[in-house]
Design a protein around this motif. Structure first.
Motif, PDB file in Angstrom:
ATOM      1  N   MET A 255       0.823  -1.209   0.000  1.00 21.17           N
ATOM      2  CA  MET A 255       0.000   0.000   0.000  1.00 21.17           C
ATOM      3  C   MET A 255       0.859   1.261   0.000  1.00 21.17           C
ATOM      4  O   MET A 255       0.422   2.316  -0.448  1.00 21.17           O
ATOM      5  N   LEU A 256       2.090   1.134   0.501  1.00 22.84           N
ATOM      6  CA  LEU A 256       3.013   2.282   0.556  1.00 22.84           C
ATOM      7  C   LEU A 256       3.957   2.315  -0.638  1.00 22.84           C
ATOM      8  O   LEU A 256       5.035   2.901  -0.566  1.00 22.84           O
ATOM      9  N   GLY A 257       3.557   1.703  -1.716  1.00 24.61           N
ATOM     10  CA  GLY A 257       4.367   1.765  -2.925  1.00 24.61           C
ATOM     11  C   GLY A 257       5.303   0.597  -3.100  1.00 24.61           C
ATOM     12  O   GLY A 257       6.121   0.596  -4.017  1.00 24.61           O
ATOM     13  N   TYR A 262       9.735   5.973   4.410  1.00 27.38           N
ATOM     14  CA  TYR A 262      11.114   6.448   4.479  1.00 27.38           C
ATOM     15  C   TYR A 262      11.639   6.366   5.913  1.00 27.38           C
ATOM     16  O   TYR A 262      10.888   6.543   6.879  1.00 27.38           O
ATOM     17  N   ARG A 263      12.946   6.126   6.024  1.00 25.53           N
ATOM     18  CA  ARG A 263      13.571   6.187   7.348  1.00 25.53           C
ATOM     19  C   ARG A 263      13.493   7.623   7.877  1.00 25.53           C
ATOM     20  O   ARG A 263      13.687   8.586   7.149  1.00 25.53           O
ATOM     21  N   MET A 418       2.205  17.261  11.181  1.00 24.79           N
ATOM     22  CA  MET A 418       3.553  16.796  11.446  1.00 24.79           C
ATOM     23  C   MET A 418       3.734  15.328  11.090  1.00 24.79           C
ATOM     24  O   MET A 418       4.812  14.765  11.276  1.00 24.79           O
ATOM     25  N   ILE A 419       2.673  14.685  10.578  1.00 16.17           N
ATOM     26  CA  ILE A 419       2.721  13.255  10.279  1.00 16.17           C
ATOM     27  C   ILE A 419       3.050  13.045   8.808  1.00 16.17           C
ATOM     28  O   ILE A 419       2.466  13.678   7.928  1.00 16.17           O
ATOM     29  N   ARG A 444       3.602  11.154   2.522  1.00 18.49           N
ATOM     30  CA  ARG A 444       4.365  12.162   1.795  1.00 18.49           C
ATOM     31  C   ARG A 444       5.477  11.524   0.967  1.00 18.49           C
ATOM     32  O   ARG A 444       6.285  10.746   1.469  1.00 18.49           O
ATOM     33  N   GLY A 445       5.495  11.870  -0.315  1.00 21.20           N
ATOM     34  CA  GLY A 445       6.547  11.420  -1.207  1.00 21.20           C
ATOM     35  C   GLY A 445       6.441   9.984  -1.666  1.00 21.20           C
ATOM     36  O   GLY A 445       7.383   9.467  -2.268  1.00 21.20           O
TER      37      GLY A 445
END
Length: 556
Positions: A255-257, A262-263, A418-419, A444-445
């Protein structure tokens, strides 16, 4: 690194606010009521300097030297060793009749003793503890003010970095002008009580010749010492990484690509009770430990044993990571009751634990517990600062948030700004059954899935499945299997009906083809008969014309 014109106190947050520390070779005042931490801060300043190579003198007007040594030892400072080595001298300056001349204390004797101690030890640091105790021994405030001015002038002449502690009773420091013109630096301490929870606060009132923080800052005072962090002094300088981390849940990674978040990003799992927020967070913590990373798990609701037992039931064995190895402890479990501490103290305890353990991943489960007894704006401000401070040092943060049943999926904490990755979990109740659904609100991203999916607890862990989308709509759980079975039966029936219709069409095509062939044959036969009739008629006409031509020629 401390500024050359300052003396570090050894309290990192305080030195940050003071731009390096107390004014070097100048007197400073530390004022506050009982229990605010004046003596411990003074001892920290003194013992830190001695540990760095300085020597120190402490003059106490309140507690016995033996008690002060015990206090210092309790906070990890080897004060008794410093005394034996001659690097620290503690003077018992508690008033007694021999120090009184008429109706007032003769400060000359006091200053003489301190002067002798400074010279014999060659001390660079001086602490005068509880100077306000002297007030009762002076006949008038005017007399005491002039004597205090003389003491501070004397301190400046000796160029020792001095810290004088005074209480808040009857506003001692203000009445005698310590803050207005005597001290070069004034630090005020106080206690704030909210919802029967006490928080210690520190404020820099003044500092000559240098900038300083002006707000009130909370600080911790416990068996581990003093800890404070100037939470409003940070800037947007979070570390950024392009490395992707697996969540340990293949369906969530997809689901997250495909590769996880990301770390250094912040993940928030929001959902109602029973939707699996803690299990999701524990799965991510388990995955990080399997990669050899250090995880700090802060639990605000479950004890260590409860957390380990409950997650083991779904195949997540966190207990194997809580022991120590050659590389150190991989998983640090930190259970904290949210109702026992104030918001600011929670913030500092978490940040102190982060600095102590240096984790790669921090889990906060659930952050909504911190807002239960506090105003929403205070809770939001604290959580935003906490998340920002964690992001600033490049740590991957995983937080869970409990949503009320009547919240309609809306977060009351309002910290989503901020999430980086916001995941919502919800219950789906239909046909006498409850199923758990997962939705990616944002990441994000990352190229994320926009589909609402179902996840289940299994002995092997969490499994995320695509929903069944059939002729009747979307289905989850056992209803999904029932609808899929009905749709499969319908498909069989439709295939049979289609096959029969195709056969009927073939038969009709064959009949049409035969009829066409027959009609074509009939048309051909009729055409041939007509053609023969035409040919016969043409032949007869030709014969008649030929006969007439023959008769005409014979008459000639």
């Amino acid at each position: 690194m401390a500024h050359p014109d300052t003396a570090a106190t050894g309290i990192q947050g305080l030195d940050f606010l003071l731009q390096g520390g107390l004014p070097l070779g100048r007197p400073s005042v530390l004022r506050g009521g009982p229990g605010t931490g004046k003596t411990i801060i003074a001892l920290t300043f003194l013992c830190h300097g001695i540990a760095q190579g300085d020597k120190g003198v402490m003059a106490t007007f309140d507690e016995a030297p033996e008690a002060l040594i015990q206090h210092a030892t309790g906070f990890g400072f080897p004060a008794e060793q410093f005394v034996r080595e001659g690097r620290l001298q503690i003077l018992d300056m508690r008033p007694n009749p021999d120090d009184v001349s008429g109706h007032a204390i003769e400060l000359t004797a006091v200053m003489t003793r301190i002067d002798h101690a400074l010279k014999t030890t060659q001390a660079q640091r001086l602490v005068v503890d509880a100077m306000d105790v002297l007030e009762g021994a002076f006949a008038t405030d005017t007399h005491l003010r002039s004597e205090l001015g003389r003491v501070f002038d004397w301190l400046r002449e000796h160029q020792a970095t001095a810290l004088i502690t005074v209480g808040e009773q009857d506003n001692f420091s203000a009445r005698h002008g310590l803050e207005d013109y005597v001290a070069d630096c004034v630090i005020a301490l106080k206690q704030s009580l909210e919802h029967r929870v006490m928080t210690r606060l520190l404020r820099i009132v003044k500092r000559r010749g240098g900038a300083h923080g002006t707000s009130e800052f909370p600080f911790l005072l416990d068996s581990e010492g003093i800890f404070m962090i100037p939470v409003t002094g940070s800037v947007l300088s979070a570390k950024v990484s392009s490395e992707r981390l697996s969540t340990g849940i293949p369906g969530l990674d997809a689901m997250l690509g495909g590769n996880g978040p990301y770390r250094g990003s912040t993940l928030l799992f929001s959902g109602q009770a029973g939707t699996g927020k803690t299990s999701m967070a524990a799965a991510l913590a388990n995955s990080a430990c399997q990669r050899g990373e250090k995880v700090l798990y802060v639990s605000f609701e479950e004890s260590v044993d409860e957390l380990l037992r409950n997650q083991l039931s779904i195949g997540t064995d966190l207990g194997r990571f809580t022991g120590t190895t050659q590389a150190g402890q991989c998983l640090v479990l930190m259970p904290v009751r949210a109702v026992e501490l104030g918001l600011e103290e929670h913030l500092m305890r978490i940040m102190r634990a982060i600095r102590k353990h240096q984790p790669d991943v921090v889990v906060l489960d659930p952050i909504s517990s911190l807002a239960g007894r506090h105003r929403e704006d205070h809770a939001k401000a604290m959580l935003l600062r906490l998340i920002h401070l964690i992001k600033e040092v490049g740590i991957t943060a995983i937080a869970t948030e409990l949503l009320a049943d009547d919240s309609q999926g809306v977060s009351h904490l309002d910290v989503s700004s901020m999430i980086d990755v916001w995941i919502k979990l919800r219950r789906h109740e239909d046909n006498g059954e409850m199923n758990r659904l997962i939705t990616l609100v944002k990441a994000r991203g990352l190229p994320i899935s926009s589909q609402v999916k179902e996840f289940r607890f299994t002995p092997q862990g969490l499994e995320i499945e695509d929903p069944y989308m059939g002729e009747s709509g979307i289905a989850y759980g056992t209803n999904r299997h029932a609808l899929q079975s009905r749709d499969e039966q319908t498909l069989v029936q439709l295939r049979e009906a289609l096959s029969q219709a195709l056969r009927q069409r073939e038969e009709l095509d064959e009949i049409n083809a035969a009829a066409e062939r027959l009609a074509r044959a009939e048309r051909d036969a009729r055409a041939m008969a007509i053609d023969r009739n035409i040919a016969n008629l043409e032949r007869r006409l030709a014969m008649i014309h030929s006969a007439k031509s023959t008769v005409s020629r014979s008459r000639l």
